[in-house]
Design a protein around this motif. Structure first.
Motif, mmCIF file in Angstrom:
data_model
loop_
_atom_site.group_PDB
_atom_site.id
_atom_site.type_symbol
_atom_site.label_atom_id
_atom_site.label_comp_id
_atom_site.label_asym_id
_atom_site.label_seq_id
_atom_site.Cartn_x
_atom_site.Cartn_y
_atom_site.Cartn_z
ATOM 1 N N ALA A 277 -13.816 -4.831 1.936
ATOM 2 C CA ALA A 277 -12.585 -4.987 1.724
ATOM 3 C C ALA A 277 -12.179 -4.250 0.177
ATOM 4 N N ILE A 278 -10.888 -3.945 0.101
ATOM 5 C CA ILE A 278 -10.405 -3.409 -1.105
ATOM 6 C C ILE A 278 -9.180 -3.998 -1.361
ATOM 7 N N ASP A 279 -8.710 -4.391 -2.739
ATOM 8 C CA ASP A 279 -7.498 -4.923 -3.209
ATOM 9 C C ASP A 279 -6.958 -4.135 -3.722
ATOM 10 N N GLY A 280 -5.533 -4.554 -3.735
ATOM 11 C CA GLY A 280 -4.632 -3.530 -4.340
ATOM 12 C C GLY A 280 -3.168 -4.084 -4.219
ATOM 13 N N SER A 281 -2.224 -3.405 -4.454
ATOM 14 C CA SER A 281 -0.741 -3.909 -4.718
ATOM 15 C C SER A 281 0.273 -2.677 -4.707
ATOM 16 N N GLY A 282 1.486 -3.274 -4.096
ATOM 17 C CA GLY A 282 2.403 -2.040 -3.985
ATOM 18 C C GLY A 282 2.787 -1.852 -2.555
ATOM 19 N N ASP A 283 4.003 -1.146 -2.497
ATOM 20 C CA ASP A 283 4.254 -0.754 -0.981
ATOM 21 C C ASP A 283 3.349 0.197 -0.405
ATOM 22 N N PRO A 284 2.790 -0.366 0.834
ATOM 23 C CA PRO A 284 1.844 0.346 1.331
ATOM 24 C C PRO A 284 2.211 1.881 1.961
ATOM 25 N N ASN A 285 3.449 2.175 2.013
ATOM 26 C CA ASN A 285 4.106 3.396 2.535
ATOM 27 C C ASN A 285 4.103 4.571 1.540
ATOM 28 N N THR A 286 4.092 4.036 0.194
ATOM 29 C CA THR A 286 4.394 5.081 -0.718
ATOM 30 C C THR A 286 3.002 4.910 -2.120
ATOM 31 N N ALA A 287 2.289 3.651 -2.183
ATOM 32 C CA ALA A 287 1.454 3.731 -2.996
ATOM 33 C C ALA A 287 0.197 4.320 -2.937
ATOM 34 N N PRO A 288 -0.062 5.439 -3.666
ATOM 35 C CA PRO A 288 -1.688 6.072 -3.857
ATOM 36 C C PRO A 288 -2.748 5.159 -3.602
ATOM 37 N N GLU A 289 -2.735 3.993 -4.112
ATOM 38 C CA GLU A 289 -3.622 3.076 -3.984
ATOM 39 C C GLU A 289 -4.043 2.520 -2.496
ATOM 40 N N TYR A 290 -3.050 2.429 -1.905
ATOM 41 C CA TYR A 290 -3.086 2.029 -0.368
ATOM 42 C C TYR A 290 -3.807 3.007 0.160
ATOM 43 N N ARG A 291 -3.290 4.356 0.230
ATOM 44 C CA ARG A 291 -4.074 5.500 1.067
ATOM 45 C C ARG A 291 -5.578 5.667 0.579
ATOM 46 N N GLU A 292 -5.753 5.461 -0.653
ATOM 47 C CA GLU A 292 -7.050 5.707 -1.331
ATOM 48 C C GLU A 292 -7.978 4.742 -0.671
ATOM 49 N N ALA A 293 -7.417 3.440 -0.464
ATOM 50 C CA ALA A 293 -8.068 2.285 0.136
ATOM 51 C C ALA A 293 -8.673 2.655 1.341
ATOM 52 N N LEU A 294 -7.718 3.141 2.259
ATOM 53 C CA LEU A 294 -8.138 3.463 3.631
ATOM 54 C C LEU A 294 -9.159 4.448 3.850
ATOM 55 N N GLN A 295 -8.895 5.676 2.858
ATOM 56 C CA GLN A 295 -9.702 6.821 2.887
ATOM 57 C C GLN A 295 -11.282 6.517 2.491
#
Length: 203
Positions: free
Chosen positions: A31-49
């Motif tokens: 798992a990876i934790d984060g916050s923000g809009d999954p459509n725009t937050a770089p953090e979400y894209r980086e988590a999946l990558q």
């Protein structure tokens, strides 16, 4: 024999238009934790990558070193916010907090996960790699349903689950909203996306 946990764990099946009360066993994830809009937050894209290269590295190590093969599980995520209405009647993705995750077998230990991270680091070293952690999620009693369609059409279904279905069971919401993405959004058109929507409830 390759194991497909979507077929062997009953709670990876849900029915569209039905809200079922289920008992979810304790399960292990990376798992990876984060916050923000999954459509725009770089953090979400980086988590999946980072998450899926490690998931596949773990799978191949399990097959090659332990002789135990399995199908890599789909993306899942836990979602929460200070005001849960930000998912329904006051939908505001900027307020969302999340944990992106993928199930791994219970025979995989922290050493195997760390070795998989080292392997991925040597070949690509994605930004979120060292944010990956292992976790055991024990949700217990939950209400879940199957949503078919775009993610942004979930709000009405969640409002029904939160404000009607769960109160009628005499229970209250506990834990975090859980989504299981059975479809690959890169390959399936939005109208055909299949997502399990799950909410833990009090006993």
């Amino acid at each position: 024999m390759k194991i497909d946990f979507k077929k062997t764990i009953p709670t990876y099946s849900a029915r569209q238009g039905r809200f079922d009360v289920v008992e979810v066993p304790p399960l292990q994830y990376i798992a990876i934790d984060g916050s923000g809009d999954p459509n725009t937050a770089p953090e979400y894209r980086e988590a999946l990558q980072a998450l899926f290269p490690v998931a596949y590295a773990i799978k191949f190590a399990s097959k090659n070193e332990l002789g135990r093969d399995y199908v890599v599980m789909p993306l899942e995520a836990l979602w929460w916010a200070p005001n849960m209405n930000s998912f329904t009647t006051a939908r505001d993705k900027a307020q969302w907090k999340w944990t992106a995750m993928s199930l791994i077998p219970d025979w995989i230990d922290d050493e195997k996960v760390s070795a998989a991270q080292d392997s991925v680091e040597r070949t690509g070293n994605p930004v979120g790699l060292r944010r990956i952690r292992t976790m055991t999620l024990d949700e217990g009693r939950c209400v879940q349903t199957l949503h078919v369609g775009p993610y942004d059409d979930e709000a009405a279904i969640l409002a029904t689950m939160h404000d009607d279905v769960i109160p009628r069971t005499g229970a209250s919401m506990t834990g975090k909203h859980h989504e299981i993405y059975l479809s690959d959004a890169r390959r399936v058109e939005p109208s055909r996306l299949r997502t399990i929507l799950r909410q833990p409830i009090s006993p």
